[in-house]
Design a protein around this motif. Structure first.
Motif, mmCIF file in Angstrom:
data_model
loop_
_atom_site.group_PDB
_atom_site.id
_atom_site.type_symbol
_atom_site.label_atom_id
_atom_site.label_comp_id
_atom_site.label_asym_id
_atom_site.label_seq_id
_atom_site.Cartn_x
_atom_site.Cartn_y
_atom_site.Cartn_z
ATOM 1 N N ASN A 246 -39.217 -29.433 13.924
ATOM 2 C CA ASN A 246 -40.239 -30.466 13.820
ATOM 3 C C ASN A 246 -40.774 -30.476 12.395
ATOM 4 O OD1 ASN A 246 -43.066 -31.677 14.024
ATOM 5 N ND2 ASN A 246 -42.292 -32.018 16.090
ATOM 6 N N PHE A 247 -40.805 -31.665 11.778
ATOM 7 C CA PHE A 247 -41.303 -31.806 10.416
ATOM 8 C C PHE A 247 -42.831 -31.900 10.484
ATOM 9 C CE2 PHE A 247 -36.975 -32.438 10.019
ATOM 10 C CZ PHE A 247 -36.564 -32.689 8.719
ATOM 11 N N VAL A 248 -43.509 -30.838 10.093
ATOM 12 C CA VAL A 248 -44.940 -30.731 10.317
ATOM 13 C C VAL A 248 -45.769 -31.311 9.174
ATOM 14 C CG1 VAL A 248 -44.736 -28.755 11.860
ATOM 15 C CG2 VAL A 248 -44.924 -28.370 9.388
ATOM 16 N N ARG A 249 -45.167 -31.491 7.998
ATOM 17 C CA ARG A 249 -45.889 -32.059 6.866
ATOM 18 C C ARG A 249 -44.875 -32.563 5.852
ATOM 19 N NH1 ARG A 249 -44.816 -29.893 2.607
ATOM 20 N NH2 ARG A 249 -46.371 -31.164 1.525
ATOM 21 N N GLY A 250 -45.382 -33.408 4.913
ATOM 22 C CA GLY A 250 -44.493 -33.879 3.873
ATOM 23 C C GLY A 250 -45.172 -34.834 2.923
ATOM 24 N N ASN A 251 -44.478 -35.150 1.853
ATOM 25 C CA ASN A 251 -44.895 -36.169 0.897
ATOM 26 C C ASN A 251 -43.686 -37.061 0.615
ATOM 27 O OD1 ASN A 251 -47.749 -35.350 -0.110
ATOM 28 N ND2 ASN A 251 -46.574 -33.445 -0.206
ATOM 29 N N SER A 252 -43.884 -38.377 0.714
ATOM 30 C CA SER A 252 -42.789 -39.346 0.558
ATOM 31 C C SER A 252 -41.645 -38.997 1.498
ATOM 32 C CB SER A 252 -42.296 -39.382 -0.890
ATOM 33 O OG SER A 252 -43.330 -39.743 -1.771
#
Length: 308
Positions: free
Chosen positions: A287-293
Motif C-alpha cells: 500500500n502506497f502510504v504517502r508520496g509527492n507527484s
C-alpha cells in the motif's frame, strides 16, 4: 493474437515445461529449501537455471501532488506488469549468472475495473497492452568472502512505439540502466531472515515530445533522471518451506535535467511457499502510504520461481 502476447505465452510454457521434465533437485544441495537459502542475494551454480514469472497489479483512486496534498475519489487507473526472468550460472564458483528479462504491460484508465487489465481489449482512450521491454542482464558476487551480497545489472530496451497514446500511458519510452544491490542476513537459528535491496535506475534517451493532444509521441517523461528505491524485508520461517514477511520500500526520482521529481513510500507483506523441490510460489500486497507527484494506490503481486 499479437506478437507480444505470443512471446509472453511461449516464455511461460517454457518455464512450466522445463519445470515438469527436469531432474529433481534435492533440498540438501542448498542446505535447505530454495526460499530459505537461494534469496536474490545468492547465485545459482554453473549449468543451473533460475526462472521467475512475477505479476504486479497496481490500482489507484488517490494521488498526491508535488506538495504531498492528497486527492481522493479519482477515476480508477490500473497498471499490470508481467515480468519473465531467466538466468543460468556460468562460473564454477557461483559468482556470475547471465540472463534475460521480458516485460509485458496492460493498463486501463477511465474508471474501468482493475480486473479489466486482463481483457487486453485495446479500447481506444481507456486501454493499452503489449510487450514493452527486453533486458539483457548479469548477476554477480563482487566479493568472494561475502557470498550474501550480490549485484544485478540490466539494460532495459524499449520495443514499443509510443509512451502515451489516446491519453493512455503504457510504459517509459526510454532506456533504463538498472542496478540492484542485494544483501541478506539469517539469524535466530534460521527462523528469521533480513533481506535488503537498493534498486537504482538511470533513465536516459530522447527528451519527451508531445503532440497537440498531449500524447507523448517521442521520448519519455522520466528520461534524464535517476530513481533510487531502497527496501527492507523481514521474513519469519515457521518451517523451511514456508515464510511470512513484512516490507517497507521508498522510491525517490531525482531530476538530472528533465525538471520532474517524484517520491513515494509503500508498506506491505506477503508469504512464500515451497511447492516442490524446484518450484515456489509467492504472494505480496503493498500500500502506497504517502508520496509527492505520485499515485497512492495498492499492489497485488503473485509470482512463481523455478530453480533447475
Amino acid at each position: 493474437m499479437n506478437l507480444s502476447k505470443r512471446i509472453l505465452i511461449t516464455g511461460l510454457l517454457c518455464l512450466f515445461i522445463s519445470t515438469a521434465f527436469s531432474q529433481d533437485t534435492d533440498e540438501a544441495d542448498y542446505g535447505g529449501s530454495v526460499i530459505q537459502t537461494l534469496t536474490p542475494s545468492k547465485l545459482i551454480g554453473k549449468g543451473q537455471y533460475d526462472f521467475k514469472w512475477f505479476n504486479n497489479l497496481y490500482t489507484q483512486t488517490r494521488a498526491a501532488n508535488e506538495n504531498g496534498d492528497v486527492t481522493s475519489n479519482l477515476d480508477r487507473q490500473s497498471f499490470f506488469t508481467s515480468t519473465l526472468e531467466g538466468y543460468t550460472g556460468i562460473s564454477d564458483n557461483n559468482r556470475v549468472n547471465v540472463g534475460l528479462i521480458l516485460e509485458f504491460r496492460s493498463n486501463v484508465i477511465g474508471d474501468r475495473s482493475a480486473l479489466d487489465v486482463f481483457s487486453f481489449d485495446g479500447e481506444a482512450g481507456t486501454a493499452r497492452s503489449g510487450l514493452t521491454n527486453i533486458a539483457p542482464s548479469v548477476k554477480f558476487v563482487p566479493f568472494s568472502t561475502i557470498n550474501n551480497f550480490s549485484i544485478q545489472s540490466s539494460v532495459f530496451i524499449p520495443i514499443f512505439d509510443q509512451e502515451t497514446d489516446g491519453g493512455v500511458f503504457l510504459d517509459q519510452k526510454g532506456f533504463t540502466w538498472q542496478n540492484r544491490f542485494f544483501f541478506d542476513k539469517t539469524f535466530g537459528g534460521g527462523d528469521w531472515q533480513l533481506f535488503t535491496e537498493l534498486n537504482s535506475e538511470f533513465n536516459f534517451g530522447k527528451d519527451a515530445v508531445q503532440d497537440e493532444n498531449f500524447d507523448t509521441v517521442e521520448g519519455s517523461f522520466a528520461n534524464n533522471s535517476l530513481r533510487l528505491t531502497p527496501g527492507v524485508f523481514l521474513s519469519y520461517f515457521p518451517s523451511s518451506k514456508f515464510t511470512i514477511l513484512g516490507l517497507v520500500q521508498h522510491s525517490q526520482l531525482l531530476d538530472l535535467g528533465n525538471e520532474f521529481t517524484q517520491d513515494f513510500t509503500a508498506v506491505g507483506g506477503g508469504a512464500k511457499y515451497q511447492l516442490t523441490d524446484k518450484l515456489n510460489l509467492e504472494a505480496l500486497y503493498t500500500n502506497f502510504v504517502r508520496g509527492n507527484s505520485s499515485g497512492l494506490g495498492e499492489t497485488f503481486n503473485i509470482g512463481l520461481r523455478a530453480v533447475l
